[in-house]
Write an enzyme that holds these catalytic residues in place. Structure first.
Site, PDB file in Angstrom:
ATOM      1  N   TYR A  77       0.827  -1.209   0.000  1.00 32.16           N
ATOM      2  CA  TYR A  77       0.000   0.000   0.000  1.00 32.16           C
ATOM      3  C   TYR A  77       0.865   1.264   0.000  1.00 32.16           C
ATOM      4  O   TYR A  77       0.697   2.145  -0.850  1.00 32.16           O
ATOM      5  CB  TYR A  77      -0.937  -0.005   1.211  1.00 32.16           C
ATOM      6  CG  TYR A  77      -1.865   1.179   1.256  1.00 32.16           C
ATOM      7  CD1 TYR A  77      -3.043   1.184   0.543  1.00 32.16           C
ATOM      8  CD2 TYR A  77      -1.551   2.306   2.021  1.00 32.16           C
ATOM      9  CE1 TYR A  77      -3.910   2.274   0.580  1.00 32.16           C
ATOM     10  CE2 TYR A  77      -2.396   3.393   2.064  1.00 32.16           C
ATOM     11  CZ  TYR A  77      -3.576   3.369   1.345  1.00 32.16           C
ATOM     12  OH  TYR A  77      -4.408   4.465   1.377  1.00 32.16           O
ATOM     13  N   LYS A  81       1.580   3.975  -3.145  1.00 33.02           N
ATOM     14  CA  LYS A  81       1.279   5.400  -2.949  1.00 33.02           C
ATOM     15  C   LYS A  81       2.526   6.257  -3.198  1.00 33.02           C
ATOM     16  O   LYS A  81       2.447   7.321  -3.816  1.00 33.02           O
ATOM     17  CB  LYS A  81       0.726   5.654  -1.548  1.00 33.02           C
ATOM     18  CG  LYS A  81      -0.640   5.030  -1.306  1.00 33.02           C
ATOM     19  CD  LYS A  81      -1.693   5.605  -2.224  1.00 33.02           C
ATOM     20  CE  LYS A  81      -3.076   5.090  -1.869  1.00 33.02           C
ATOM     21  NZ  LYS A  81      -4.112   5.661  -2.738  1.00 33.02           N
TER      22      LYS A  81
END
Length: 170
Positions: A77, A81
């Site tokens: 994650y 990002k």
């Protein structure tokens, strides 16, 4: 408002023309889309949308990312990002604002029991430490708009959770 097919995004280039500012909050979850789907949505679709926006004349791109975003992270994650932040910056907007909110406090239509429990806990914590671990989505939205209405602090500006809370009050 234009509805586009993200799998054929280049065919919708006209929807990205003629806008001075672009806002992007696109994202999914690994649980919903799988690891490959998460990467495709949160990195690839966002990067392609940014490229189309820039080609269409967009000068200022505002991206919602995540607290802890880092392209070198061992967590998928946070790595994705961080990667998308770098890709969006490389597009070459006159101005790029990246918001890195902590846990988003919001009401969802779908059931996410673990997230609901975390939000309940963080809602209580937020009363004591309002900018530490969470932020209401309304505050993020206000901060995104306010970032466009204020002069920038450089070509790329990264706003962490505390700054999002401050700007969201404007």
């Amino acid at each position: 408002q234009a509805v586009v097919d993200f799998e054929q995004l280049s065919e919708h280039a006209a929807a990205f023309r003629g806008h001075d500012v672009g806002f992007c909050c696109l994202g999914t979850t690994r649980a919903k889309a799988g690891a490959d789907g998460f990467v495709r949505v949160d990195r690839d679709y966002v990067a392609q949308a940014a490229e189309l926006a820039r080609a269409g004349g967009c000068k200022h791109f505002v991206l919602q990312s995540s607290q802890g975003a880092n392209r070198d992270s061992c967590f998928l994650y946070l790595r994705v990002k961080g990667e998308v932040e770098n890709l969006v910056q490389a597009v070459g907007f006159d101005r790029c604002t990246i918001l890195r909110p902590a846990v988003l406090l919001c009401k969802r239509q779908e059931s996410r029991p673990a997230e609901w429990m975390a939000q309940q806990f963080l809602g209580v914590v937020a009363r004591v430490f309002p900018t530490a671990y969470s932020v209401p989505v309304e505050t993020v939205a206000r901060a995104m708009v306010a970032s466009v209405l204020q002069p920038g602090k450089g070509k790329v500006e990264v706003l962490e959770n505390g700054a999002i809370h401050e700007l969201g009050k404007a």
